[in-house]
Enzyme design. Structure first.
Site, PDB file in Angstrom:
ATOM      1  N   ASP A 288      -4.602  12.047  -1.509  1.00  0.00           N
ATOM      2  CA  ASP A 288      -3.788  10.731  -0.960  1.00  0.00           C
ATOM      3  C   ASP A 288      -4.776   9.994  -0.250  1.00  0.00           C
ATOM      4  O   ASP A 288      -5.748  10.182  -0.236  1.00  0.00           O
ATOM      5  CB  ASP A 288      -2.686  10.955   0.016  1.00  0.00           C
ATOM      6  CG  ASP A 288      -1.586  10.119  -0.064  1.00  0.00           C
ATOM      7  OD1 ASP A 288      -1.662   8.773  -0.526  1.00  0.00           O
ATOM      8  OD2 ASP A 288      -0.501  10.301   0.383  1.00  0.00           O
TER       9      ASP A 288
HETATM   10  C1  BGC Z   1       1.164   7.291  -0.403  1.00  0.00           C
HETATM   11  C2  BGC Z   1       1.048   7.452  -1.805  1.00  0.00           C
HETATM   12  C3  BGC Z   1       0.570   6.538  -2.343  1.00  0.00           C
HETATM   13  C4  BGC Z   1      -0.804   5.756  -2.110  1.00  0.00           C
HETATM   14  C5  BGC Z   1      -1.238   4.688  -2.750  1.00  0.00           C
HETATM   15  C6  BGC Z   1      -0.144   6.180   0.356  1.00  0.00           C
HETATM   16  O1  BGC Z   1      -0.122   6.025   1.400  1.00  0.00           O
HETATM   17  O2  BGC Z   1       1.225   8.073   0.722  1.00  0.00           O
HETATM   18  O3  BGC Z   1       2.380   8.078  -2.045  1.00  0.00           O
HETATM   19  O4  BGC Z   1       0.322   6.753  -3.985  1.00  0.00           O
HETATM   20  O5  BGC Z   1      -0.471   5.514  -0.619  1.00  0.00           O
HETATM   21  O6  BGC Z   1      -0.309   3.542  -2.487  1.00  0.00           O
END
Ligand code: BGC
Length: 873
Positions: A288
């Site tokens: 993530d």
């Molecule tokens: C989120 C993810 C997301 C990523 C990219 C993170 O803050 O937890 O679900 O895909 O950001 O935007």
């Protein structure tokens, strides 16, 4: 928990109450200790090029990866830094071999941060359809839109959060707290997305159950730890990810928080052992955004791609990039591991696309301007970056259908469906527009007007938003009805004056919202503060019902809300949960209210009477000082209906307003004739044998001089993450004060072992998803469902099991089907009960076992309306 304090209390207990309670207490302490620590599991399993469903992809990947240099492999695994190019995440390109930078983009309801895309109903609303075909079609349409924009990895679907706690901010992005329903949601979405030519990403792995403290930061120095025992992990949280792996998912995103006090993106237990070894996952693990906290340690623990590449946004430095190149050169990262990363990424790539010649990325996540810098953070390379490509096709119709069929009719005393009502009064902000426009708040971070999606990275920009007010008014005009709406929750006297008139059908709209932690709306930091309706919603409903004997309530929400105070009010003649419907909101609810769609949605969660009655709840205040908050999942598998069913029938907490799986129709159904046939006598064979030795592809020069930044070839972009070394002196190049420690000094035993490894007995060998025997059909269960009403309708017969053995829920969902039945007709409902369905995880054996004892089977219309009962022979 402070060990000293624990020991002291143990001593006091021993004196006071004698040996047997001391044993119990010892056991509790042992359990506590097990939860506090994640067991190491090394080496990181390498891919199996012969795995079912992956063979051709791996053959292509091998051809490609064998030509790659070390720098190119590192480039493929490391994001180029936050906002360095067009997508929310990009990895480095491999121009020499003709591969452009791969684009990672959100996801859960549509392509995020662009234009001329659709906004689909949430995962939770899709789950409420209980309709595999619709969930697949939703995935396929979202995949097509992503592909049309040039996206390569669509960052969804979501099975973490699963929904341990109803107030958790991101539950709506996923499907349901029931692992079987979520598993179906994951598998069908993944098949749809990948059939459209885009890699799906099952996220967030795993136990990412709340927003508070998901990352380190004031007031905690380390992120929250979700402490889960092995049995709960297997029987609940891992279950839908097993379905995702079995469906062939190309990537998995490890989550922000810690699991048993080890960060998910460097947790060898969950990545190496559970995901790659036991489940046989053949794709790649991506972090993530900024969930990576170490370099070499995360590489050997099973991480394959770091996103967005920099340590924190726009630092210009990375745990990988340069450091991964160095790690491989000096042997702390074994050569097989970088090859395995590249192979996994390219195999996922070839699994969904035939050629490396990709359409260009035709949008920029960072701006809606047509022209701007391609390299957004570096403000370099001005050109056209947004082509405003319309990728919506006819998805509006599908969205309308999914949202209508995911709408749950919770209560109906006869006022619905509407038939040319004389006078319709629509009340509430949630029926109307956001006065500033549907996209006025970034990532939908506000609650104004009708609620179509929650907030955060799981959102997309609306191409339009059909409000309930607009659609209901159009219907009323067509019918010759009188129509008035008051789109405010606070116009008390005007509302009273309107709904007190003769012949009125009042439809009140109210909502409850939540989202991701980086946005706080009305004091809700991602997670909801409570389970009540927002903006005075409850008072509004009560006010209308006090003055109108035909009050219909529609709720848009991110999960359950408390209906306790008013659901039984006889003036409230119908209650509908319309979830988060996306862009066609008004049309979908009009279709249901007027019976153009016979309600077919079923609740994907339980409607409890009080917040407390749900059991586990959000931790809002850290419980471990500035250290990682400790969230113990002591309830085990008992969440949602399993929890309610466990509380004694006499306890007020057992009370459920509307059960999991409940939903009414405008027709009626009856159930009969449960038949069970034993279908497969095969025995379960634990997997045995050994893997091959770790393969490697291509040699590389050991000389740091060969890895220097080629400044004669292109300029160095600000904050861009490269695989190159800035100096031929490794220490200087690494920027790491500890550089020079040998692997043995800081890596766990076997972390760099590339020799053949024993296969786990619960693993599937060549077959992703775990031991094949788990999916053998042991029983065939059928029942007859008859439409006893006067109109065509869809029913969702559900099969539940009661399993023997300690610590099993009263009933667990194991199968369901959406069946369309003509009036007077009978259809057969059929579930093939597999070995997995009747197994429990044995912690000692480290495998699934079928316990002796009576296994009861139930078929019915919800978890608490079980019409037919039998015993599996
Ligand atoms: C989120 C993810 C997301 C990523 C990219 C993170 O803050 O937890 O679900 O895909 O950001 O935007």
């Amino acid at each position: 928990m402070k060990p000293a304090a624990a020991l002291l209390c143990l001593a006091v207990l021993a004196l006071a109450v004698g040996a047997s309670s001391v044993d119990t207490h010892h056991r509790q302490l042992d359990q506590r200790a097990a939860l506090e620590r994640s067991a190491p599991f090394y080496p990181s399993p390498w891919m199996n090029p012969d795995a079912d469903g992956w063979k051709e992809a791996y053959a292509e990947a091998k051809k490609f990866v064998s030509q790659m240099t070390l720098l190119e492999k590192v480039n493929l695994t490391t994001g180029i830094g936050w906002a360095s190019e067009q997508c929310v995440g990009n990895v480095g390109a491999i121009p020499r071999l003709g591969l452009r930078s791969l684009c990672m983009q959100d996801a859960p309801v549509g392509v995020r941060g662009t234009d001329f895309n659709s906004v689909f109903p949430s995962g939770q609303t899709a789950a409420a359809t209980f309709d595999r075909t619709l969930i697949y079609r939703r995935g396929f349409a979202m995949g097509k839109e992503a592909k049309g924009k040039g996206v390569n990895v669509l960052l969804g679907p979501v099975a973490g959060p699963l929904g341990r706690m109803p107030a958790a901010g991101r539950n709506w992005e996923g499907f349901s707290p029931d692992p079987v329903l979520t598993g179906v949601g994951m598998a069908e979405s993944i098949k749809g997305i990948q059939d459209a030519g885009v890699i799906a990403c099952a996220k967030h792995f795993i136990a990412n159950e709340q927003e508070h403290f998901r990352t380190p930061g004031d007031p905690v120095k380390e992120a929250l730890s979700s402490n889960i025992d092995d049995k709960t992990m297997h029987e609940l949280y891992l279950w839908p990810f097993a379905d995702a792996v079995r469906a062939g998912v190309g990537s998995v995103m490890c989550s922000y928080q810690q699991v048993n006090n080890s960060y998910a993106c460097q947790n060898s237990k969950i990545l190496n052992n559970l995901l790659k070894d036991e489940l046989g996952f053949q794709g790649f693990v991506m972090s993530d955004w900024s969930a990576q906290h170490t370099g070499v340690a995360s590489a050997v623990a099973g991480l394959d791609m770091t996103m967005p590449g920099d340590t924190e946004f726009n630092t210009g430095i990375s745990f990988w990039g340069t450091n991964l190149t160095l790690g491989v050169l000096n042997g702390t990262v074994p050569a097989y591991r970088i090859d395995d990363m590249a192979m996994r990424i390219m195999a996922a790539f070839f699994k969904v696309s035939k050629s490396i010649e990709l359409d260009p990325i035709n949008f920029s996540f960072w701006t809606s301007d047509t022209y701007g810098p391609l390299h957004w953070e570096a403000k370099k390379d001005y050109q056209q970056i947004n082509y405003h490509v319309d990728v919506r096709a006819d998805h509006g119709n599908l969205i309308r259908e999914i949202a209508a069929k995911g709408t749950v009719l919770l209560k109906n005393t006869g006022s619905l469906p509407l038939k040319k009502p004389k006078f319709v009064a629509v009340i509430g902000e949630d029926a109307g527009p956001n006065p500033n426009g549907p996209n006025s708040c970034g990532d939908r971070g506000c609650n104004s007007g009708t609620l179509g999606v929650g907030w955060g990275s799981g959102t997309a920009n609306y191409p339009y938003l059909v409000t309930p007010d607009a659609a209901l008014q159009a219907q009323a005009v067509q019918d010759g009805s009188r129509y008035e709406s008051i789109l405010s929750n606070y116009a008390t006297s005007q509302t009273q004056a309107l709904v007190s008139q003769a012949n009125v059908t009042a439809i009140v709209f109210a909502n409850a919202n939540s989202g991701e932690a980086y946005i706080t709306v009305d004091g809700n930091m991602g997670d909801r503060k409570n389970l009540t309706l927002w903006n005075n919603g409850d008072a509004l409903i009560k006010h209308v019902a006090a003055h109108c004997a035909n009050t219909i309530v529609v709720i848009h929400s991110v999960g359950p809300v408390l209906l306790t105070d008013w659901h039984a009010n006889p003036n409230i003649t119908a209650i509908l949960w319309a979830g988060l419907p996306g862009q066609e909101s008004g049309n979908s609810i009009t279709d249901v209210l007027y019976g153009k769609v016979n309600p077919a949605g079923r609740s994907p969660f339980t409607w409890g009477a009080t917040r407390e009655s749900y059991g586990p709840d959000i931790m809002y205040t850290p419980n471990n000082g500035a250290d990682a908050p400790q969230q113990d999942f002591t309830e085990g598998v008992f969440i949602d209906y399993r929890h309610f069913d466990r509380t004694p029938a006499t306890s007020p907490d057992n009370k459920v307003l509307y059960p999991f799986g409940h939903g009414l129709s405008y027709t009626s159904f009856s159930y009969r004739n449960l038949r069970i046939t034993k279908s497969h006598p095969s025995t379960y064979t634990p997997t045995t044998g050994q893997t091959a030795k770790a393969p490697t592809f291509g040699a590389f020069s050991p000389n740091p001089k060969d890895y220097l930044f080629p400044s004669d070839q292109f300029p160095y972009l600000r904050h861009f993450i490269y695989p190159y070394l800035n100096s031929s002196d490794p220490r200087t190049a690494s920027l790491d004060p500890h550089y020079g420690q040998s692997a043995a000094q800081f890596l766990p035993p076997h972390a760099t072992d590339d020799s053949s490894q024993p296969l786990l007995r619960a693993s599937g060998g060549r077959s992703p998803g775990g031991n094949r025997g788990l999916y053998d059909v042991l029983w065939d269960v059928t029942a007859e469902v008859t439409n006893t009403g006067k109109i065509i309708g869809e029913e969702v017969p559900q099969l539940y099991l009661s399993l023997p053995g300690e610590g099993q829920p009263k009933v667990v969902l194991r199968g369901f089907e959406k069946v369309r039945i003509d009036p007077g007709q009978t259809v057969e409902f059929r579930v093939r009960v597999t070995r997995r369905d009747v197994s429990e995880w044995d912690v000692g054996v480290q495998d699934w076992v079928v316990r002796e004892g009576v296994k009861r089977v139930w078929v019915g219309r919800s978890s608490r309306e079980l019409e037919l009962e039998g015993v599996l022979p």
